[in-house]
Scaffold this motif. Structure first.
Motif, mmCIF file in Angstrom:
data_model
loop_
_atom_site.group_PDB
_atom_site.id
_atom_site.type_symbol
_atom_site.label_atom_id
_atom_site.label_comp_id
_atom_site.label_asym_id
_atom_site.label_seq_id
_atom_site.Cartn_x
_atom_site.Cartn_y
_atom_site.Cartn_z
ATOM 1 N N MET A 1 -6.586 28.370 12.926
ATOM 2 C CA MET A 1 -5.297 28.943 12.552
ATOM 3 C C MET A 1 -4.725 28.196 11.334
ATOM 4 S SD MET A 1 -4.569 31.385 14.691
ATOM 5 C CE MET A 1 -2.783 31.563 14.615
ATOM 6 N N THR A 2 -4.029 28.943 10.491
ATOM 7 C CA THR A 2 -3.403 28.342 9.315
ATOM 8 C C THR A 2 -1.939 28.748 9.240
ATOM 9 O OG1 THR A 2 -3.991 30.209 7.886
ATOM 10 C CG2 THR A 2 -5.571 28.378 8.018
ATOM 11 N N THR A 3 -1.179 27.966 8.501
ATOM 12 C CA THR A 3 0.226 28.239 8.251
ATOM 13 C C THR A 3 0.451 28.247 6.758
ATOM 14 O OG1 THR A 3 0.872 27.142 10.314
ATOM 15 C CG2 THR A 3 2.596 27.444 8.641
ATOM 16 N N THR A 4 1.236 29.203 6.276
ATOM 17 C CA THR A 4 1.580 29.224 4.863
ATOM 18 C C THR A 4 2.699 28.229 4.603
ATOM 19 O OG1 THR A 4 0.960 31.558 4.683
ATOM 20 C CG2 THR A 4 2.385 30.667 2.959
ATOM 21 N N THR A 5 2.484 27.339 3.652
ATOM 22 C CA THR A 5 3.465 26.310 3.353
ATOM 23 C C THR A 5 3.456 26.013 1.871
ATOM 24 O OG1 THR A 5 4.224 24.084 3.984
ATOM 25 C CG2 THR A 5 1.864 24.388 3.681
ATOM 26 N N THR A 6 4.510 25.371 1.387
ATOM 27 C CA THR A 6 4.532 24.953 -0.014
ATOM 28 C C THR A 6 3.862 23.589 -0.142
ATOM 29 O OG1 THR A 6 6.650 23.788 0.153
ATOM 30 C CG2 THR A 6 6.723 26.158 -0.380
ATOM 31 N N PHE A 7 3.450 23.289 -1.351
ATOM 32 C CA PHE A 7 2.876 21.968 -1.609
ATOM 33 C C PHE A 7 3.907 20.879 -1.317
ATOM 34 C CE2 PHE A 7 -0.406 24.365 -3.532
ATOM 35 C CZ PHE A 7 -1.509 23.540 -3.651
ATOM 36 N N ARG A 8 5.152 21.137 -1.659
ATOM 37 C CA ARG A 8 6.207 20.146 -1.392
ATOM 38 C C ARG A 8 6.265 19.823 0.101
ATOM 39 N NH1 ARG A 8 9.775 22.743 -3.644
ATOM 40 N NH2 ARG A 8 10.029 21.563 -5.575
ATOM 41 N N GLU A 9 6.226 20.849 0.933
ATOM 42 C CA GLU A 9 6.282 20.641 2.381
ATOM 43 C C GLU A 9 5.017 19.951 2.888
ATOM 44 O OE1 GLU A 9 6.862 24.694 3.328
ATOM 45 O OE2 GLU A 9 9.053 24.592 3.261
ATOM 46 N N ALA A 10 3.875 20.255 2.269
ATOM 47 C CA ALA A 10 2.628 19.608 2.684
ATOM 48 C C ALA A 10 2.651 18.118 2.353
ATOM 49 C CB ALA A 10 1.441 20.288 2.010
ATOM 50 N N PHE A 11 3.133 17.766 1.170
ATOM 51 C CA PHE A 11 3.260 16.346 0.825
ATOM 52 C C PHE A 11 4.222 15.651 1.780
ATOM 53 C CE2 PHE A 11 1.839 17.575 -3.590
ATOM 54 C CZ PHE A 11 0.737 16.746 -3.630
ATOM 55 N N ARG A 12 5.334 16.319 2.104
ATOM 56 C CA ARG A 12 6.310 15.726 3.021
ATOM 57 C C ARG A 12 5.708 15.524 4.405
ATOM 58 N NH1 ARG A 12 10.370 19.564 3.255
ATOM 59 N NH2 ARG A 12 11.079 18.854 1.206
ATOM 60 N N ALA A 13 4.899 16.487 4.845
ATOM 61 C CA ALA A 13 4.249 16.351 6.149
ATOM 62 C C ALA A 13 3.331 15.134 6.173
ATOM 63 C CB ALA A 13 3.465 17.622 6.471
ATOM 64 N N GLY A 14 2.606 14.901 5.074
ATOM 65 C CA GLY A 14 1.758 13.724 5.001
ATOM 66 C C GLY A 14 2.558 12.439 5.084
ATOM 67 N N LEU A 15 3.692 12.401 4.398
ATOM 68 C CA LEU A 15 4.559 11.225 4.460
ATOM 69 C C LEU A 15 5.082 11.012 5.879
ATOM 70 C CD1 LEU A 15 6.646 11.713 1.180
ATOM 71 C CD2 LEU A 15 5.146 9.778 1.683
ATOM 72 N N ARG A 16 5.546 12.087 6.503
ATOM 73 C CA ARG A 16 6.110 11.959 7.851
ATOM 74 C C ARG A 16 5.049 11.456 8.835
ATOM 75 N NH1 ARG A 16 8.356 16.494 8.041
ATOM 76 N NH2 ARG A 16 10.525 15.811 7.796
ATOM 77 N N GLU A 17 3.839 11.996 8.752
ATOM 78 C CA GLU A 17 2.780 11.580 9.664
ATOM 79 C C GLU A 17 2.414 10.106 9.458
ATOM 80 O OE1 GLU A 17 -0.310 14.353 8.826
ATOM 81 O OE2 GLU A 17 0.780 16.057 9.686
#
Length: 325
Positions: A1-17
């Motif tokens: 499964m995939t989710t559509t996201t922006t690059f900004r949100e993907a970078f933020r997710a990496g930081l949060r994790e």
């Protein structure tokens, strides 16, 4: 499964994790906290992790990159954000003469597990002093690992292995991609930060890109497919150490090479890729290597001139057709 996201949100997710998974990790830089980051990548993280983990710094790149080096030497896992790549030049002494050399100069005793995040490249009409594509400069420096994520999965997943690397890692985040969307695997985790990736298979011509030039290469491949030309697209992803084997393997299949690079042509990553293929894969080529690069001018401010100075899909398609003959 995939989710559509922006690059900004993907970078933020990496930081949060990364912040959630290791208490040694902290983020610091200009406006990363209360303002949420110059490009809103760290928005909300100050409220979530507090001012000890999300640290606003004075406007002194040399000082806060140096502080990051010291923190890494002291056992922390700092993530330093430099607002844009042009400002990284103010910290070049710290990056080149300290972070990149300490492991070598200490005989392997002093590792510097520092991550520096650097927004880079054109696409937002930030004019000549704020639109540089300087990844190739840093890829010239031994002792660094240089990453250029161009997919949401890489945007999120490159940070964790970068923090685990004993060497300093520079992550160049393409400014023009921040607001664009892509598919992010729901079960995605850390990704490979050693090898290039084939983003589209093909048999007729190899298109090589990275960072901001990858979408141009992919769009060109799509246009070529309409004419029954199967272009293979290679995303370099890692600029140092450069994964030449993946590029050479692709050239052995297609026998033609086009390198797409938003940077200036002279002394660029495109030049390095072309040189290595010429050195090690010359007899696999059926046509001269083509390079499609940014115009060698300070990047203009007006949108139509900025676009004219950058590699266009039509330019890449034309280069591929010349190679195919």
């Amino acid at each position: 499964m995939t989710t559509t996201t922006t690059f900004r949100e993907a970078f933020r997710a990496g930081l949060r994790e990364s912040l959630s998974g290791d208490e040694r990790v902290f983020l610091m830089g200009e406006d990363v906290g209360r303002y949420g980051g110059c490009f809103a990548v760290s928005q909300g993280l100050l409220e979530e992790f507090g001012p000890e983990r999300i640290r606003d710094t004075p406007l002194s790149e040399s000082a806060f990159v140096g502080a990051g080096i010291g923190a890494a030497l002291g056992g922390m896992r700092p993530i330093v954000e430099i607002m844009t790549v042009n400002f990284s030049l103010l910290a070049l002494d710290q990056i080149l003469n300290n972070a990149a050399t300490l492991l070598h100069m200490s005989g392997g005793q002093l590792a510097v597990p520092l991550v520096v995040r650097i927004p880079t490249g054109p696409g937002r009409q930030l004019a000549a002093q704020h639109s540089h594509t300087l990844e190739g400069w840093y890829a010239h420096i031994p002792g660094l690992r240089v990453l250029a994520p161009a997919t949401p999965a890489d945007a999120r997943g490159m940070l964790a292995p970068a923090l685990a690397d004993p060497d300093p890692v520079l992550i160049f985040e393409q400014i023009g991609l921040y607001g664009t969307s892509g598919e992010l695997p729901d079960d995605g985790g850390p990704v490979d930060i050693t090898h290039a990736a084939v983003r589209r298979p093909g048999t007729d011509v190899t298109l090589v890109g990275y960072g901001g030039s990858l979408p141009t290469a992919l769009a060109a491949a799509e246009e070529l497919a309409a004419d029954r030309v199967a272009a293979e697209v290679v995303d370099l992803r890692v600029l140092r150490p450069l994964d030449e084997a993946t590029v050479l393997d692709s050239v052995r299949r297609t026998h033609r090479l086009v390198v797409v690079d938003n940077a200036w042509r002279s002394g660029s990553i495109s030049a390095e890729v072309a040189a290595r293929v010429a050195e090690k894969g010359l007899y696999d080529l059926d046509a001269p290597i083509e390079r499609v690069c940014g115009a060698e001018v300070p990047l203009p401010y007006p949108r139509h001139l900025e676009e004219a100075a950058l590699p266009a899909v039509a330019d890449v398609v034309a280069a591929a057709r010349r190679a195919i003959g």
